[in-house]
Design a protein around this motif. Structure first.
Motif, PDB file in Angstrom:
ATOM      1  N   ILE A 142       0.855  -1.210   0.000  1.00  0.00           N
ATOM      2  CA  ILE A 142       0.000   0.000   0.000  1.00  0.00           C
ATOM      3  C   ILE A 142       0.886   1.254   0.000  1.00  0.00           C
ATOM      4  N   THR A 143       0.655   2.098  -0.994  1.00  0.00           N
ATOM      5  CA  THR A 143       1.452   3.328  -1.103  1.00  0.00           C
ATOM      6  C   THR A 143       0.608   4.587  -0.925  1.00  0.00           C
ATOM      7  N   ASP A 144      -0.726   4.427  -1.102  1.00  0.00           N
ATOM      8  CA  ASP A 144      -1.611   5.593  -1.053  1.00  0.00           C
ATOM      9  C   ASP A 144      -2.832   5.291  -0.198  1.00  0.00           C
ATOM     10  N   VAL A 145      -3.232   6.291   0.543  1.00  0.00           N
ATOM     11  CA  VAL A 145      -4.420   6.144   1.392  1.00  0.00           C
ATOM     12  C   VAL A 145      -5.380   7.261   1.029  1.00  0.00           C
ATOM     13  N   VAL A 146      -6.642   6.904   0.845  1.00  0.00           N
ATOM     14  CA  VAL A 146      -7.654   7.924   0.529  1.00  0.00           C
ATOM     15  C   VAL A 146      -8.656   7.976   1.674  1.00  0.00           C
ATOM     16  N   ASN A 147      -8.757   9.137   2.303  1.00  0.00           N
ATOM     17  CA  ASN A 147      -9.736   9.310   3.380  1.00  0.00           C
ATOM     18  C   ASN A 147     -11.058   9.753   2.768  1.00  0.00           C
TER      19      ASN A 147
END
Ligand code: F6P
Length: 575
Positions: A150-155
């Motif tokens: 996982i490289t990106d997190v979207v809230n």
């Protein structure tokens, strides 16, 4: 609940009437003259706390007014309310709940039990889970459906489930940790989700569904669309796998999150005694811990806890949130100034005005007092603003020369958050100059002198002078941080939180509910299915017209079904 003990209707008190008279008197007084009349004013009208200096000397009041305002606060029972707040009494009476966001950051003097459970212990258990999760993420141990890291997190969240985390992450730019990028989608306008997803890889993106209720339609719609996006990218993977590997929930309704399909071990919770707009200290702060590291998140909490201690312990006259609340009461309720500008002179704080808009206006935009009667006076200002420098080249004209008075908070930091030479001095000089200019203004005589020195004729001087006069007398606070750090940011946000609470107490309203946002939500739910088709009886003429226009343009119904609408000839082009 304390109203029997204190003044039950504060606006009927003698001190209220005295303050009304003082307001008339103060309006006639030149703000700049206060300094000559009272040489100790700058230092006496300032508070130095570990993280910042609050200079409130450029305000339109003298010592007598301050004493009266403190008297008002005592008469309104502020000290008792403060005690009840920290003791976990159900001060959010319309929802029957305590208000315990200080517990999230270690800001209580003593533990509180709710339903026989220690608040401190549940908070620390949840923080422990948060920390473990962040470590896994930073170590690259979390993977998507295909095994990619996982490289990106979207809230996915809105209001309190968005503004706090993004404001803090922006503010702590200089304190980023790890290499996981955090993105935010708050708007149900699919354009935002589309834009954010366009730059992301479905194999390595994790979604955080942040919603206290887990029913907010904007957030749930975005969550369902995010799942569809994953499903389109990985038709071979089951929804269960995708939700299990690439969805996390932060909520006070864990059952709803699990029903949506999030694994129980991926549900981080908080509690109904945390208001949405005060929730950044809870698991809602997960994006902050991801972007800035858990240690920095902890420092943010510690900074807020230090403000809790100050608010709890300092006498009212030396209490920064109380002083700011009383100044706001003074302007909004007694002087009749309806707006308040928040002007950060730190690019990193660019989202603070938006954050405080929700925190303050959703709390104190009320018209009914605790007794249920019409309150009969303004309860809180309209909060607005943006970074000071950009504002200077946009709306400051209004601040300087409009007849409307808009009190302002100038917020800056002594230490720059970058290494470029010369910038910070210009920035701070501008901040100091603006509050000085707003206070002092420039009178006709000085303008005429300046124009004459430039060689203008008497006639020209006479013609131009009125346009160049600045009346001054525009009040402001300055909050000067030593540096913008996780700790000072925590203290700064908690300062405003307690200001909001204290203002609500003095004005005898309930600051921790938000019934005013429910009406529109309910109507939107009712209208949504009607956009495409269905009877519009019972709707007002304007709403019918808007929906019919929508239907006509989208082709939702045939034109024959529509009433004739007169189309105006296009007007000439306008700028
Ligand atoms: O976290 P939730 O339940 O999705 O709510 C989001 C926001 O909506 C509000 O209820 C207002 O509409 C806020 O108080 C809250 O922060």
């Amino acid at each position: 609940m304390q109203d029997a003990q204190f003044h039950s209707s504060i606006s009927q008190s003698a001190i209220w009437k005295q303050l009304q008279a003082r307001a008339l008197e103060m309006k006639k007084h030149r703000l700049a003259d206060f300094f000559a009349e009272d040489p100790a004013r700058a230092s006496d009208f300032s508070l130095e706390l570990p993280e910042f200096l609050l200079d409130y000397s450029k305000n339109q009041l003298d010592r007598r007014v301050l004493v009266d305002l403190l008297h008002l606060a005592r008469e309104a029972g502020l000290e008792q309310w403060r005690e009840d707040f920290f003791a976990g009494k159900p001060i959010n009476a319309t929802e029957g709940r305590p208000v315990l966001h200080p517990a999230l950051r270690g800001g209580l003097a003593e533990d509180v039990e709710i339903g026989g459970v220690s608040v401190t212990s549940v908070v620390s258990a949840e923080l422990g889970r948060l920390k473990e999760f962040v470590v896994l993420l930073h170590n690259g141990d979390l993977t998507g459906y295909s095994g990619k890291r996982i490289t990106d997190v979207v809230n996915l969240g809105v209001g309190g489930s968005h503004l706090g985390p993004q404001t803090a992450i922006e503010a702590l730019r200089a304190h980023r940790k790890g290499d996981v990028a955090v993105h935010f989608v708050s708007n149900v306008d699919g354009a935002q989700l589309t834009d954010v997803l366009a730059g992301l890889d479905a194999e390595s993106t994790l979604f955080i569904v942040s919603s206290k209720t887990f029913t907010t339609s904007e957030t749930m719609t975005n969550a369902r669309s995010a799942l569809k996006w994953l499903q389109r990218a990985a038709p071979e993977a089951s929804a269960e796998t995708l939700l299990g590997k690439q969805f996390v929930a932060v909520t006070a309704s864990p059952e709803a999150a699990q029903k949506f399909g999030v694994l129980p071990e991926r549900v981080f919770r908080f509690w109904d005694w945390v208001g949405g707009r005060f929730s950044l200290w809870s698991s809602i702060g997960l994006p902050i811990a991801i972007a800035c590291g858990f240690e920095n998140f902890r420092a943010l909490l510690d900074g807020a806890a230090s403000m809790d201690r100050h608010f709890r312990e300092a006498p009212l006259e030396a209490n920064a949130p109380v002083i700011m609340a009383l100044l706001s009461v003074w302007y909004c309720t007694f002087m009749g100034y309806p707006a308040h500008a928040v002007l950060p002179y730190e690019q990193a704080l660019h989202m603070l005005p938006a954050y405080l808009q929700q925190a303050d206006m959703e709390s104190n935009g009320k018209s009914v007092s605790r007794s249920g009667a019409d309150v009969g006076y303004p309860t809180g200002p309209l909060i607005w603003g943006q970074t000071g420098i950009n504002g200077q080249h946009a709306f400051y004209q209004y601040l300087h020369q409009s007849p409307q008075v808009v009190p302002a908070d100038f917020i800056g930091s002594v230490t720059p958050g970058h290494e470029l030479d010369g910038h910070h001095e210009i920035l701070l000089a501008n901040m100091f100059a603006q509050s000085q200019a707003l206070m002092n203004g420039v009178d006709a005589e000085s303008v005429a002198r300046e124009l004459s020195a430039k060689g203008l004729s008497q006639e020209e001087i006479k013609r131009l002078t009125p346009f160049k006069v600045h009346r001054g007398g525009k009040p402001s606070n300055t909050i000067l941080l030593k540096e913008l750090s996780p700790r000072s940011l925590g203290a700064l946000i908690a300062l405003y939180e307690h200001k909001i609470f204290a203002q609500g107490v003095v004005l005898q309203i309930y600051s921790f509910d938000q019934w005013g946002v429910e009406l529109g939500k309910g109507l939107a739910n009712k209208l949504e299915p009607k956009l495409a088709s269905g009877a519009l009886e019972g709707e007002d003429g304007s709403t019918v017209q808007l929906i019919e226009y929508y239907r006509r343009i989208t082709g939702a119904v045939t034109p024959a079904e529509l009433p004739e609408v007169e189309v105006a000839e296009p007007a000439g082009e306008q700028a």
